[in-house]
Enzyme design. Structure first.
Site, mmCIF file in Angstrom:
data_model
loop_
_atom_site.group_PDB
_atom_site.id
_atom_site.type_symbol
_atom_site.label_atom_id
_atom_site.label_comp_id
_atom_site.label_asym_id
_atom_site.label_seq_id
_atom_site.Cartn_x
_atom_site.Cartn_y
_atom_site.Cartn_z
ATOM 1 N N CYS A 67 -7.261 -0.521 17.401
ATOM 2 C CA CYS A 67 -8.235 0.371 18.074
ATOM 3 C C CYS A 67 -8.961 1.272 17.088
ATOM 4 O O CYS A 67 -9.891 1.974 17.462
ATOM 5 C CB CYS A 67 -7.523 1.202 19.147
ATOM 6 S SG CYS A 67 -6.499 2.528 18.470
ATOM 7 N N TYR A 115 0.822 -1.219 0.000
ATOM 8 C CA TYR A 115 0.000 0.000 0.000
ATOM 9 C C TYR A 115 0.851 1.263 0.000
ATOM 10 O O TYR A 115 0.507 2.260 -0.642
ATOM 11 C CB TYR A 115 -0.976 -0.028 1.182
ATOM 12 C CG TYR A 115 -2.160 -0.922 0.900
ATOM 13 C CD1 TYR A 115 -2.169 -2.265 1.290
ATOM 14 C CD2 TYR A 115 -3.231 -0.455 0.153
ATOM 15 C CE1 TYR A 115 -3.234 -3.098 0.979
ATOM 16 C CE2 TYR A 115 -4.302 -1.282 -0.171
ATOM 17 C CZ TYR A 115 -4.290 -2.601 0.237
ATOM 18 O OH TYR A 115 -5.341 -3.416 -0.103
ATOM 19 N N HIS A 170 -14.768 1.813 -1.072
ATOM 20 C CA HIS A 170 -13.718 0.908 -0.603
ATOM 21 C C HIS A 170 -12.639 1.625 0.189
ATOM 22 O O HIS A 170 -11.529 1.137 0.321
ATOM 23 C CB HIS A 170 -13.111 0.152 -1.788
ATOM 24 C CG HIS A 170 -14.102 -0.769 -2.450
ATOM 25 N ND1 HIS A 170 -13.927 -1.258 -3.722
ATOM 26 C CD2 HIS A 170 -15.300 -1.261 -2.030
ATOM 27 C CE1 HIS A 170 -14.954 -2.034 -4.047
ATOM 28 N NE2 HIS A 170 -15.800 -2.043 -3.035
ATOM 29 N N ASN A 180 -12.509 3.086 -6.181
ATOM 30 C CA ASN A 180 -11.082 3.396 -6.162
ATOM 31 C C ASN A 180 -10.667 4.016 -4.837
ATOM 32 O O ASN A 180 -11.464 4.685 -4.179
ATOM 33 C CB ASN A 180 -10.718 4.343 -7.319
ATOM 34 C CG ASN A 180 -11.056 3.717 -8.666
ATOM 35 O OD1 ASN A 180 -11.109 2.493 -8.786
ATOM 36 N ND2 ASN A 180 -11.308 4.551 -9.655
HETATM 37 C C1 BV8 Z 1 -17.944 -8.003 1.712
HETATM 38 C C2 BV8 Z 1 -9.944 -1.795 -1.850
HETATM 39 C C3 BV8 Z 1 -18.699 -9.364 3.416
HETATM 40 C C4 BV8 Z 1 -8.642 -2.469 -1.523
HETATM 41 C C5 BV8 Z 1 -11.310 -3.479 -2.982
HETATM 42 C C6 BV8 Z 1 -18.559 -14.750 -4.095
HETATM 43 C C7 BV8 Z 1 -19.600 -14.120 -4.746
HETATM 44 C C8 BV8 Z 1 -19.920 -12.791 -4.480
HETATM 45 C C9 BV8 Z 1 -19.191 -12.078 -3.550
HETATM 46 C C10 BV8 Z 1 -18.166 -12.708 -2.916
HETATM 47 C C11 BV8 Z 1 -17.834 -14.021 -3.168
HETATM 48 N N1 BV8 Z 1 -16.776 -14.349 -2.407
HETATM 49 C C12 BV8 Z 1 -16.416 -13.274 -1.669
HETATM 50 C C13 BV8 Z 1 -17.270 -12.289 -1.954
HETATM 51 C C14 BV8 Z 1 -17.298 -10.976 -1.378
HETATM 52 C C15 BV8 Z 1 -16.211 -10.116 -2.006
HETATM 53 C C16 BV8 Z 1 -16.248 -10.122 -3.508
HETATM 54 O O1 BV8 Z 1 -17.032 -9.435 -4.133
HETATM 55 N N2 BV8 Z 1 -15.364 -10.945 -4.119
HETATM 56 C C17 BV8 Z 1 -15.329 -11.018 -5.565
HETATM 57 C C18 BV8 Z 1 -13.878 -11.068 -6.023
HETATM 58 C C19 BV8 Z 1 -16.106 -12.248 -6.008
HETATM 59 N N3 BV8 Z 1 -16.526 -8.770 -1.558
HETATM 60 C C20 BV8 Z 1 -16.037 -8.370 -0.374
HETATM 61 O O2 BV8 Z 1 -15.304 -9.036 0.329
HETATM 62 C C21 BV8 Z 1 -16.533 -7.010 0.081
HETATM 63 N N4 BV8 Z 1 -16.991 -7.143 1.416
HETATM 64 O O3 BV8 Z 1 -18.581 -8.607 0.898
HETATM 65 O O4 BV8 Z 1 -18.096 -8.149 3.038
HETATM 66 C C22 BV8 Z 1 -19.262 -9.100 4.705
HETATM 67 C C23 BV8 Z 1 -20.650 -8.957 4.824
HETATM 68 C C24 BV8 Z 1 -21.159 -8.738 6.053
HETATM 69 C C25 BV8 Z 1 -20.317 -8.643 7.164
HETATM 70 C C26 BV8 Z 1 -18.933 -8.783 7.031
HETATM 71 C C27 BV8 Z 1 -18.397 -8.996 5.790
HETATM 72 C C28 BV8 Z 1 -15.385 -6.009 0.050
HETATM 73 C C29 BV8 Z 1 -14.982 -5.755 -1.380
HETATM 74 C C30 BV8 Z 1 -13.988 -4.595 -1.429
HETATM 75 C C31 BV8 Z 1 -12.586 -5.142 -1.666
HETATM 76 N N5 BV8 Z 1 -11.661 -3.998 -1.831
HETATM 77 N N6 BV8 Z 1 -10.509 -2.402 -3.065
HETATM 78 C C32 BV8 Z 1 -7.559 -2.102 -2.499
HETATM 79 O O5 BV8 Z 1 -7.803 -1.307 -3.427
HETATM 80 O O6 BV8 Z 1 -6.453 -2.635 -2.335
HETATM 81 S S1 BV8 Z 1 -11.924 -4.143 -4.424
HETATM 82 C C33 BV8 Z 1 -10.840 -3.763 -5.701
HETATM 83 O O7 BV8 Z 1 -11.015 -4.735 -6.715
HETATM 84 C C34 BV8 Z 1 -11.171 -2.464 -6.388
HETATM 85 O O8 BV8 Z 1 -11.665 -1.517 -5.480
HETATM 86 C C35 BV8 Z 1 -12.182 -2.815 -7.440
HETATM 87 O O9 BV8 Z 1 -13.478 -2.552 -6.992
HETATM 88 C C36 BV8 Z 1 -12.081 -4.309 -7.539
HETATM 89 C C37 BV8 Z 1 -11.816 -4.781 -8.929
HETATM 90 O O10 BV8 Z 1 -10.521 -4.221 -9.370
HETATM 91 P P1 BV8 Z 1 -10.189 -4.068 -10.975
HETATM 92 O O11 BV8 Z 1 -10.796 -5.182 -11.729
HETATM 93 O O12 BV8 Z 1 -8.822 -3.622 -11.318
HETATM 94 O O13 BV8 Z 1 -10.899 -2.855 -11.227
HETATM 95 P P2 BV8 Z 1 -12.209 -2.894 -11.835
HETATM 96 O O14 BV8 Z 1 -13.124 -3.947 -11.345
HETATM 97 O O15 BV8 Z 1 -12.616 -1.553 -11.539
HETATM 98 O O16 BV8 Z 1 -11.877 -3.295 -13.412
HETATM 99 C C38 BV8 Z 1 -11.134 -2.461 -14.248
HETATM 100 C C39 BV8 Z 1 -12.012 -2.326 -15.483
HETATM 101 O O17 BV8 Z 1 -11.657 -1.138 -16.144
HETATM 102 C C40 BV8 Z 1 -11.817 -3.474 -16.456
HETATM 103 O O18 BV8 Z 1 -13.077 -3.975 -16.870
HETATM 104 C C41 BV8 Z 1 -11.096 -2.817 -17.641
HETATM 105 O O19 BV8 Z 1 -11.516 -3.335 -18.884
HETATM 106 C C42 BV8 Z 1 -11.534 -1.384 -17.532
HETATM 107 N N7 BV8 Z 1 -10.571 -0.401 -18.031
HETATM 108 C C43 BV8 Z 1 -9.230 -0.456 -18.010
HETATM 109 N N8 BV8 Z 1 -8.735 0.698 -18.533
HETATM 110 C C44 BV8 Z 1 -9.783 1.469 -18.873
HETATM 111 C C45 BV8 Z 1 -10.961 0.789 -18.556
HETATM 112 N N9 BV8 Z 1 -12.179 1.305 -18.780
HETATM 113 C C46 BV8 Z 1 -12.240 2.537 -19.358
HETATM 114 N N10 BV8 Z 1 -11.150 3.251 -19.684
HETATM 115 C C47 BV8 Z 1 -9.914 2.761 -19.468
HETATM 116 N N11 BV8 Z 1 -8.845 3.506 -19.798
HETATM 117 ZN ZN ZN Z 2 -4.474 1.723 18.273
#
Ligand code: BV8
Ligand code: ZN
Length: 249
Positions: free
Chosen positions: A130, A67, A119, A102
């Site tokens: 804490c 990070y 996020h 983002n």
């Molecule tokens: C939660 C911060 C639970 C960190 C990020 C199975 C099914 C469904 C869900 C789940 C599952 N198993 C697990 C889950 C839950 C999980 C999830 O969704 N997993 C996925 C992988 C299946 N979700 C979570 O864990 C979330 N929390 O569900 O909590 C819970 C519930 C109750 C109580 C307790 C807990 C938390 C999710 C957040 C994770 N953190 N980011 C960091 O940045 O390091 S997510 C991170 O990846 C990004 O923020 C982004 O959202 C995501 C995807 O990244 P990328 O693919 O790179 O980006 P993006 O998706 O935006 O894609 C890029 C696109 O842009 C592409 O399509 C490309 O073609 C296009 N592109 C490229 N260049 C251009 C362009 N477009 C236009 N112009 C350009 N120039």
């Molecule tokens: Zn602390």
């Protein structure tokens, strides 16, 4: 890019537009998306495996340094025309709700007045134990900086996989999706939940769904309009055609 006339007139009449952005809108600023392969030190790691509490507890220094490197990178790049177009749009239409997955802070740096960071933010740092936010921290390059209150480990203020999104941010995002006339999904692969469900929430309330993305995504078949190309090129053109070229009367 050709924008269908019925979309142009619909957008001109819209009073509330909601936009969800993903890493794709920062790609033209030079930031890697999660899909892009990692390079250098991080080539051997998959982001999904680093962006988790388990990874941090297992190897705090590795995750902290990943990070720190991304934070430094984000500080050295500039917003691109896509970010500036969205900042301009917030000044043109009655209500723009800007939701982002983002953590790079580029929307705010481009001048967007209110950004819902679903996020979290790589720019902020808090204590893993804490939760107290650290305004400043000393990174000696050897150890992960510690909390000044409880000596716990500091961590980036981002939402890791398996962690809940900030409640207020998610509630605002759902309200914005349910009350907009048009919902834009821009630069996101639409794979991460619950952010990926927002477009469907908007669609269920009758909003027009527009995708702007480099390539098709699972959302594409459900969109009313999908423009595939670079957001940094398409967004300025869309603003120009819809809101700047409108003929008087
Ligand atoms: C939660 C911060 C639970 C960190 C990020 C199975 C099914 C469904 C869900 C789940 C599952 N198993 C697990 C889950 C839950 C999980 C999830 O969704 N997993 C996925 C992988 C299946 N979700 C979570 O864990 C979330 N929390 O569900 O909590 C819970 C519930 C109750 C109580 C307790 C807990 C938390 C999710 C957040 C994770 N953190 N980011 C960091 O940045 O390091 S997510 C991170 O990846 C990004 O923020 C982004 O959202 C995501 C995807 O990244 P990328 O693919 O790179 O980006 P993006 O998706 O935006 O894609 C890029 C696109 O842009 C592409 O399509 C490309 O073609 C296009 N592109 C490229 N260049 C251009 C362009 N477009 C236009 N112009 C350009 N120039
Ligand atoms: Zn602390």
């Amino acid at each position: 890019m050709d924008f269908p006339p019925e979309l142009v007139s619909f957008l001109r009449a819209a009073s509330h537009i909601t936009v969800l952005t993903g890493a794709g809108v920062s790609q033209e600023s030079g930031l890697r998306t999660f899909r892009d392969a990692q390079v250098g030190l991080w080539a051997q790691y998959r982001p999904e495996n680093l962006a988790t509490p388990e990874a941090f507890l297992n190897n705090p220094k590795l995750v902290w340094d990943w990070y720190a490197a991304r934070r430094e990178r984000a500080d050295t790049v500039e917003p691109n025309p896509g970010h500036y177009a969205l900042a301009e749009l917030s000044r043109i239409i009655p209500r723009l709700s800007l939701l982002t997955q983002n953590v790079d802070g580029l929307h705010a740096r481009a001048g967007s007045p209110s950004v819902i960071e679903l996020h979290g933010s790589i720019r902020k740092v808090r204590c893993f134990d804490c939760g107290v936010y650290a305004e400043t921290w000393q990174d000696d390059g050897q150890n992960v900086p510690k909390c000044s209150c409880c000596s716990g480990l500091l961590r980036p203020d981002v939402v890791w996989f398996g962690e809940s999104l900030p409640r207020a941010a998610l509630e605002s995002a759902v309200e914005a999706a349910r009350t907009c006339q048009a919902f834009f999904s821009i630069g996101t692969s639409g794979l991460v939940q619950p952010a990926a469900s927002l477009a469907h929430a908007a669609r269920n309330r009758g909003a027009v769904i527009v995708e702007i993305n480099l390539e098709p995504t699972p959302l594409t078949p459900k969109c009313d309009y999908a423009f595939h190309g670079k957001s940094g090129e398409i967004l300025p053109e869309l603003i120009q055609v819809v809101w700047k070229e409108q003929t008087s009367g």
